[in-house]
Design a protein around this motif. Sequence first.
Motif, PDB file in Angstrom:
ATOM      1  N   ALA A  98      43.322  46.839  33.097  1.00 15.47           N
ATOM      2  CA  ALA A  98      44.753  46.847  33.382  1.00 15.47           C
ATOM      3  C   ALA A  98      45.041  45.930  34.560  1.00 15.47           C
ATOM      4  CB  ALA A  98      45.212  48.264  33.710  1.00 15.47           C
ATOM      5  N   PRO A  99      46.068  45.087  34.462  1.00 16.28           N
ATOM      6  CA  PRO A  99      46.320  44.125  35.530  1.00 16.28           C
ATOM      7  C   PRO A  99      46.767  44.794  36.817  1.00 16.28           C
ATOM      8  CG  PRO A  99      48.098  44.098  33.933  1.00 16.28           C
ATOM      9  CD  PRO A  99      47.027  44.963  33.356  1.00 16.28           C
ATOM     10  N   VAL A 100      46.307  44.273  37.943  1.00 18.96           N
ATOM     11  CA  VAL A 100      46.699  44.732  39.263  1.00 18.96           C
ATOM     12  C   VAL A 100      47.380  43.568  39.965  1.00 18.96           C
ATOM     13  CG1 VAL A 100      45.890  45.588  41.492  1.00 18.96           C
ATOM     14  CG2 VAL A 100      44.795  46.369  39.393  1.00 18.96           C
ATOM     15  N   GLU A 101      48.660  43.753  40.311  1.00 17.33           N
ATOM     16  CA  GLU A 101      49.415  42.672  40.930  1.00 17.33           C
ATOM     17  C   GLU A 101      49.000  42.493  42.388  1.00 17.33           C
ATOM     18  OE1 GLU A 101      51.505  40.788  39.336  1.00 17.33           O
ATOM     19  OE2 GLU A 101      51.624  41.894  37.452  1.00 17.33           O
ATOM     20  N   ASN A 102      48.966  41.222  42.818  1.00 21.69           N
ATOM     21  CA  ASN A 102      48.791  40.877  44.216  1.00 21.69           C
ATOM     22  C   ASN A 102      47.497  41.418  44.825  1.00 21.69           C
ATOM     23  OD1 ASN A 102      51.328  39.528  44.284  1.00 21.69           O
ATOM     24  ND2 ASN A 102      52.340  41.525  44.451  1.00 21.69           N
ATOM     25  N   ASN A 103      46.452  41.473  44.028  1.00 24.37           N
ATOM     26  CA  ASN A 103      45.137  41.835  44.554  1.00 24.37           C
ATOM     27  C   ASN A 103      44.607  40.621  45.306  1.00 24.37           C
ATOM     28  OD1 ASN A 103      42.462  42.494  45.033  1.00 24.37           O
ATOM     29  ND2 ASN A 103      42.141  43.415  43.020  1.00 24.37           N
ATOM     30  N   LYS A 104      44.499  40.741  46.592  1.00 30.28           N
ATOM     31  CA  LYS A 104      44.102  39.611  47.432  1.00 30.28           C
ATOM     32  C   LYS A 104      42.677  39.777  47.965  1.00 30.28           C
ATOM     33  CE  LYS A 104      46.848  36.986  48.312  1.00 30.28           C
ATOM     34  NZ  LYS A 104      47.317  35.786  47.583  1.00 30.28           N
ATOM     35  N   ARG A 105      41.909  40.649  47.342  1.00 26.85           N
ATOM     36  CA  ARG A 105      40.585  40.981  47.878  1.00 26.85           C
ATOM     37  C   ARG A 105      39.490  40.288  47.079  1.00 26.85           C
ATOM     38  NH1 ARG A 105      37.295  45.439  46.824  1.00 26.85           N
ATOM     39  NH2 ARG A 105      38.965  46.303  45.535  1.00 26.85           N
ATOM     40  N   LEU A 106      38.607  39.620  47.794  1.00 27.87           N
ATOM     41  CA  LEU A 106      37.418  39.006  47.223  1.00 27.87           C
ATOM     42  C   LEU A 106      36.196  39.746  47.756  1.00 27.87           C
ATOM     43  CD1 LEU A 106      38.301  35.260  47.966  1.00 27.87           C
ATOM     44  CD2 LEU A 106      39.018  36.631  45.986  1.00 27.87           C
ATOM     45  N   THR A 107      35.144  39.807  46.939  1.00 19.31           N
ATOM     46  CA  THR A 107      33.881  40.401  47.382  1.00 19.31           C
ATOM     47  C   THR A 107      32.760  39.392  47.194  1.00 19.31           C
ATOM     48  OG1 THR A 107      34.523  42.691  46.911  1.00 19.31           O
ATOM     49  CG2 THR A 107      32.173  42.214  46.945  1.00 19.31           C
ATOM     50  N   LEU A 108      31.915  39.282  48.206  1.00 22.09           N
ATOM     51  CA  LEU A 108      30.721  38.444  48.151  1.00 22.09           C
ATOM     52  C   LEU A 108      29.496  39.356  48.129  1.00 22.09           C
ATOM     53  CD1 LEU A 108      29.060  35.786  48.441  1.00 22.09           C
ATOM     54  CD2 LEU A 108      29.353  36.031  50.928  1.00 22.09           C
ATOM     55  N   ILE A 109      28.666  39.225  47.096  1.00 17.09           N
ATOM     56  CA  ILE A 109      27.387  39.925  47.037  1.00 17.09           C
ATOM     57  C   ILE A 109      26.290  38.870  47.026  1.00 17.09           C
ATOM     58  CG2 ILE A 109      25.920  41.535  45.766  1.00 17.09           C
ATOM     59  CD1 ILE A 109      28.349  42.895  44.682  1.00 17.09           C
ATOM     60  N   PRO A 110      25.707  38.578  48.194  1.00 16.54           N
ATOM     61  CA  PRO A 110      24.633  37.586  48.257  1.00 16.54           C
ATOM     62  C   PRO A 110      23.309  38.172  47.786  1.00 16.54           C
ATOM     63  CG  PRO A 110      25.073  38.470  50.430  1.00 16.54           C
ATOM     64  CD  PRO A 110      26.063  39.117  49.500  1.00 16.54           C
ATOM     65  N   GLY A 111      22.244  37.409  47.952  1.00 15.33           N
ATOM     66  CA  GLY A 111      20.948  37.850  47.447  1.00 15.33           C
ATOM     67  C   GLY A 111      20.270  38.896  48.287  1.00 15.33           C
ATOM     68  N   VAL A 112      20.488  38.853  49.619  1.00 12.77           N
ATOM     69  CA  VAL A 112      19.782  39.770  50.508  1.00 12.77           C
ATOM     70  C   VAL A 112      20.494  39.797  51.851  1.00 12.77           C
ATOM     71  CG1 VAL A 112      18.187  38.039  51.450  1.00 12.77           C
ATOM     72  CG2 VAL A 112      17.454  40.422  51.315  1.00 12.77           C
ATOM     73  N   GLN A 113      20.329  40.888  52.583  1.00 10.14           N
ATOM     74  CA  GLN A 113      20.916  41.030  53.900  1.00 10.14           C
ATOM     75  C   GLN A 113      20.249  40.114  54.931  1.00 10.14           C
ATOM     76  OE1 GLN A 113      20.536  45.080  55.196  1.00 10.14           O
ATOM     77  NE2 GLN A 113      22.287  45.804  54.006  1.00 10.14           N
ATOM     78  N   ALA A 114      21.013  39.757  55.932  1.00 11.92           N
ATOM     79  CA  ALA A 114      20.514  39.192  57.188  1.00 11.92           C
ATOM     80  C   ALA A 114      19.768  37.875  57.043  1.00 11.92           C
ATOM     81  CB  ALA A 114      19.629  40.207  57.917  1.00 11.92           C
ATOM     82  N   GLU A 115      19.931  37.188  55.938  1.00 13.85           N
ATOM     83  CA  GLU A 115      19.290  35.882  55.786  1.00 13.85           C
ATOM     84  C   GLU A 115      20.223  34.795  56.290  1.00 13.85           C
ATOM     85  OE1 GLU A 115      18.139  32.807  52.286  1.00 13.85           O
ATOM     86  OE2 GLU A 115      17.799  34.926  51.912  1.00 13.85           O
ATOM     87  N   PRO A 116      19.747  33.910  57.172  1.00 11.01           N
ATOM     88  CA  PRO A 116      20.632  32.881  57.715  1.00 11.01           C
ATOM     89  C   PRO A 116      21.336  32.032  56.660  1.00 11.01           C
ATOM     90  CG  PRO A 116      18.661  33.028  59.040  1.00 11.01           C
ATOM     91  CD  PRO A 116      18.439  33.923  57.844  1.00 11.01           C
TER      92      PRO A 116
END
Length: 324
Positions: A30-48
């Motif tokens: 179902a569409p959600v209007e004005n969702n301005k949120r992006l999520t980043l899931i990288p490969g691993v924590q704390a890597e430069p």
Amino acid sequence: MRFARIAGLAAAAVLLAACGSGQVGGSGGAPVENNKRLTLIPGVQAEPFYISMQCGAQAEAQKLGYTLDTSAPQKFDAALQTEKVNALGSNPPAALLIAPTDDTAMLAPIQQVAARGVKIIEVDTSLKDTSVAQSSISSDNTAGGQLAADTLAQLVGGKSGSVLVLDTIAGTSTTNARAAGFSEQLKKYPNLKSVGIQFTQNEPGEAMSKVTAALASTPDLVGIFATNLNTGEGAAAGLRGAGKAGQVQLVGFDASPSEVEGLRNGEYQALIAQDPAMIGQQGVQQAVAALEGRPVTRNLTAPLHSLTKANMDAHSQYFYKQSC
């Protein structure tokens, strides 16, 4: 893909005030209007590498009027990353920027998120199935491996000998491409002979033991190519322990603080640096374009740079960050 020592990295979120349009599916599509949120899931924590990517993504998200949350697994592991993807639950972001830790195993969980209407942007690594993501941004990892082979050949000069390639985990698209590109390019140098690719499971201890064994079994070992941070750190430790640092030429991939220090003190002879901040920046740009109905580029590549002790200070802008 870039990868680093495992440590805790707090999830980052930046609240942004700028406005803009964008729609995305919620639970069940179902569409959600004005969702301005992006999520980043990288490969691993704390890597430069991934921290630098996050910094670039956060800055671009703020510029474009979006928020960015980061959620990273504790290890470069498909099961742990799947947990992070599944945790998006019934309140998914407008777009997911993800560095898949396995090009096949991560397909199903990412597809489930995409089925909710989330735009999928691959950063650094990618799935074998090209139908899921709107865009993939990465270094040209095959070219990076080729650049590493050329760099090693220059370092060795006309000396003949054997070369070891240390890769991470089978199924990791980035490092596997680096190893393949290196091995193919090395064939152009008749004085250098590959003794094959060995996997380290992305553990420095495994890389160190592989190097120790290779030094014992291959007396004419003249070079090592390590496809990421952990393999490089393990290789450097193995050479150091055997008193061979600087005698066997070590070319690493990435430019984390520890690698840069190692290059400066002679434990590495060269590093192939990526531009993770640009990858993060372009990832956000493509996500926002997809959300706002503008043209999206399916595949983008970020530049690579060969760093040696002689030129490293002139290229310090490519050193990776530990914080934004």
